[in-house]
Each structure stands twice: as structure tokens, then as C-alpha cells.
Design an enzyme around this catalytic site. Sequence first.
Site, PDB file in Angstrom:
ATOM      1  N   GLU A 252       2.772  57.548  49.962  1.00 51.48           N
ATOM      2  CA  GLU A 252       2.272  56.233  50.403  1.00 51.48           C
ATOM      3  C   GLU A 252       2.491  56.182  51.905  1.00 51.48           C
ATOM      4  O   GLU A 252       3.627  56.061  52.368  1.00 51.48           O
ATOM      5  CB  GLU A 252       3.075  55.109  49.732  1.00 51.48           C
ATOM      6  CG  GLU A 252       3.005  55.092  48.223  1.00 51.48           C
ATOM      7  CD  GLU A 252       1.733  54.476  47.701  1.00 51.48           C
ATOM      8  OE1 GLU A 252       0.951  53.938  48.505  1.00 51.48           O
ATOM      9  OE2 GLU A 252       1.509  54.555  46.489  1.00 51.48           O
ATOM     10  N   CYS A 286       3.017  48.069  55.470  1.00 59.22           N
ATOM     11  CA  CYS A 286       2.000  49.124  55.426  1.00 59.22           C
ATOM     12  C   CYS A 286       0.611  48.528  55.326  1.00 59.22           C
ATOM     13  O   CYS A 286      -0.335  49.036  55.910  1.00 59.22           O
ATOM     14  CB  CYS A 286       2.279  50.053  54.255  1.00 59.22           C
ATOM     15  SG  CYS A 286       2.461  49.194  52.688  1.00 59.22           S
TER      16      CYS A 286
END
Length: 521
Positions: A252, A286
Site C-alpha cells: 500500500e 495516503c
Amino acid sequence: MSKIEATPGVDGVNGKAPATPATEIEVRNPASGELVGTVAIASAEDVAEATRALRRAQPAWEAIGPSGRKKWLLKLQDWVIDNAEELADAIQSETGKPRIDARIEIAFTVDQLGYWARNAAKFLADQSASPHTPLMRVKQLTTVYQPYQVVGVITPWNFPLAMGIADVVPALAAGAAVLHKPSEVTPLTPLVLQRGWSEIGAPAVLAVVSGAGATGAALIDNVDYVQFTGSVPTGRKIGVACAERMTPYSLELGGKDPAIVLADADLDRAAYGIAYGALVNGGQLCISIERVYVEAPVYDEFVGKLVAHVKELRQGQDDRSNSFDLGPLATAAQLQIVKRHVDEAIAAGATALTGGKPTGAGTFFEPTVLVDVDHSMSCITEETFGPTIPVVKVADEAEAVRLSNDSIFGLSASVWTGNRARGQRLARALNVGAVNINDSVINLFNPTIPHGGWGQSGTGYRWGGANGLRKYCRPKAITAPSLPTQKKEMLWFPYSPSKFGFMEAAMRAMSARGRRRFGPR
Ligand code: NAD
């Protein structure tokens, strides 16, 4: 705020006495520079020993099954709720973030524990498959999910609790033991959670190793599956290291999420939602909104509303006051990235309509709205991971989609429109792993859908209902006769043209089309 007692002299594993001499990490509150704790760095041997201990504990953890594990995960949930203040103190002490941002991590943790604990039995249940052809009806086909023994989880500093939880909890629920290596910037909070796991008396299937890249690399040398969250350059190294060992992994990574504001949008909601999506956690998220494309007819009105709202936001060292919206950047290095992006944009002709510079002591950077930006600027092409909102005027939705897709990243995006069908259409046109229509960030609070990046934003997926647990398992296919068996199957030796011819004809009859079902034309 009190100092976290991960005392000097402990080694890097669960805060216990050192097996080998270790150097320490000093942890500082970035809002004040205050020393808030120290942890010792786990050596490669410490990591190997921690993994061996997890391997010894894991079979019993797997054997108690999802319902046995559910009890422990829900006990941990109780502990988290009862110790929320201590956890929030720990999070704030090493990030400087506002109290509410810390409390969001705890609320998220409670939610994740409940979801995976309560659904694991359903998600991990054996699955029977229907044979694909009548010829195979003589077989019972089953897929079973058996966990990897030790899952390694490596996390960044932006959410010291939640980033670990997002992967540690599903891996535990799947029946794996977990070795967590948090960021060297924020190693304290995961130790508080690990202490909670011990205090409830849970099996020793969760260990935390402290340290930087070398400790992370040692983890990869030992575990059976690697779940990594962090930057693209580190993710690439981890992918290479895992490939060399044939260790499965999921990455990720970073993002540069676009928001598209169409002329038919509710502009107040878009301005509030985009400010939140860009600035929550100081922009250190993110899936933070890092670029905004606005259709020309509403550009001026939208920018006016956005700037007015951003100017209202309160920034400062919050501690327990619950009275600030934004804190500092987590590190001085992160502050320098944000400053460079803004300085370079302004030098190339952009304007900061509000904010634009570091402020006060610590690593604070003002929440900033940039206009007159374009795709030659670092604030648009590189991940900023800070409190900036670059806004670009576009002619129409086609240009908005083209510019949104002009990125090496593809984590998530948002579309703001008053037309549902248009929102769905644009969502499908964007090269990203998730799209929020008329909202920001909310996909991250929905573990029933997958979270993962396209392009350089990652490989593999976190969550997605059953897949969120099955990814930590090796699927195994089992075939068994469903009818009484003969001494020999037709294909077995010795080969016989007539027996094989019968089988061949039957297979062709059931899968070919037209006259070819009966042989060549
Ligand atoms: P980073 O890549 O510098 O570090 C992440 C982790 O990797 C840390 O624990 C670090 O110690 C470890 N590490 C460093 N080198 C290693 C190596 N060679 N082997 C093994 N481990 C190693 O990232 P960061 O600066 O801590 O975090 C910020 C980044 O994380 C941003 O790019 C952000 O976009 C990303 N992020 C992504 C998501 C997501 O879900 N996609 C979520 C949060 C943050």
C-alpha cells in the site's frame, strides 16, 4: 503530557530486556521537540527470535478457530475502549496531531476489531465448488483457507495505531501470528497496544519489533507474508526482497489523489469535503486529496468558498484540549518536502491564496491553497503528504479526467457532482483503486470494499470483505470421491485407445460447440 515509558535499556521486542546490546531511537513530539520516549532497536537476531516464538504459538491460535479468536479480539476491543485516553496520549505524543485525529484512530480500531472478529468464521468457512462439467459430478470439490504462519506488517508514521490495526487485526483473525514493525518515527503507540494484548492474557501471537529499515529488512527475512504500507521507493525495495525469497506480499504505497468538481456540484459541500479530505491529519494521509480540478464556470466561486473555509481552520499543539483542527508535520524531513513543493510552485508562477509557509516552533506548515498551478510543478506531480491544496481550472469534465489520470499514482479520487449518473460514469473513467462520489476519505472506513492502489500506488489489496482475511491464507483445493469408487479410473494405466476415446468423446460433447461436439468436420 506524560512521557511514554518504553524505557531505555529495553530491546526492540515488546519492550523486554535486551538479548543483545542495541542502540536506541529517541522519539520526539514534532509540535514541541520534547523527548517523549525511547525504544531500543531490534537486531536481526532479535527479529529472528521473535519470529521463532510466534511460530511456536501460532498452531494453537489457528487451532482455536475463528470463534476462539473472536473472543480474544473482542477482549482487545474492550481493552482499547477502556484505555482510549492512554492510547490517544501516546499517539499525540509522537505525532503532535490534534486530539480528534488521535481519537479517530481509536474509533477506527474499535470498528476494525468488531468487524473482523465477527465475520471471520463466515469468511474463512470451507467453500464447496460446483464441478464445471457433468463428468466431474463424481467429485466433491472444496476450497479451504489455511493461514500463513507468521505475517509481517510494516507500517509508516502517519497513523501510529490505525496503520498497524488495518492489517494486524485481519491477519490475526485469519489465524496467523503477526510480527509488526512500526515506523521508527512512531514506535511507542504499537507498544501500548501490544501491552494491551498481553494484559488481556491473549496467546503470544502478536509481537512488535522496533527499529528502522534494517529491522524491517530482517522481518522480511523471517516471515511468510509481508504486508507493507509506506512510500513507493521503500515499497519497491520490499517487492524485490520478497521476490528473491518467493514470499508473497502486498504493498500500500503513496498517492496523489485528484478531486474533480463539476459545475453542477453543491459547491459548499465540495469546499468543506475537499478541505477535509486534503487537510485531515495535516494532509498526512495516503488518500489525502492532493490536486483539485474545477470546471471553469464554477472555478471562482468554488475557490472563494474553499479559501474562506481553510482560513477558519485552527492549527496548533492540541494535547488534550480538542480545540485544534490541524497539527504539525510528523517530521522535519516531511516539513521540508511540503515547503519545497510550495516554494517551487510559487517560484514558477503559482499563488498561495492562504497559507504558504512554515509557522511557529516545531514542524507546523500553514494550511495552503495554491492556484495557477500546472502539471510541470512538483506540487502536482509528486506526493506532498502535507496541508496543501493545489487547484486547477479545467474547461470540462474530459479535461478533468485527462489531468486526473496524468499521474504515476492511482490510489483514490473523488468526484463532486449533482448528477448521480455522471458521478458513476466519471468514477469508472479514473485510473485509481477507489472513488468517493460527493465525499472524501470515506472508502477507508469501509472494510467490505477493497483498498488498494493502481499504478505506483501499490500492488495487492487490503480488505474487501472475505478477501481481507483470505489474503492471509493459502487456499487449498481438496477433491474427494462423491460416489463409491472402482478399483481403477478410466484414464489410469494401462492406456487403452477405446477407454480414452470414450472419455475424449464425452469431454468434447460437453464443452465443444455445434457439430464439433461429435468430432472434426
Ligand atoms: P517509508 O517508506 O519511509 O517507511 C515505511 C516503513 O518501512 C517504516 O516502518 C520504515 O522503517 C520501513 N522501511 C524502510 N526501509 C525499509 C526496508 N529496506 N525494508 C523494510 N522496511 C523498511 O514511509 P513513511 O515515510 O514512513 O510513510 C509515508 C508514506 O507512506 C507515504 O508515501 C504515504 O503515501 C504512504 N502511506 C500509504 C498508505 C496506503 O494505504 N496506501 C497509508 C499510509 C501511508
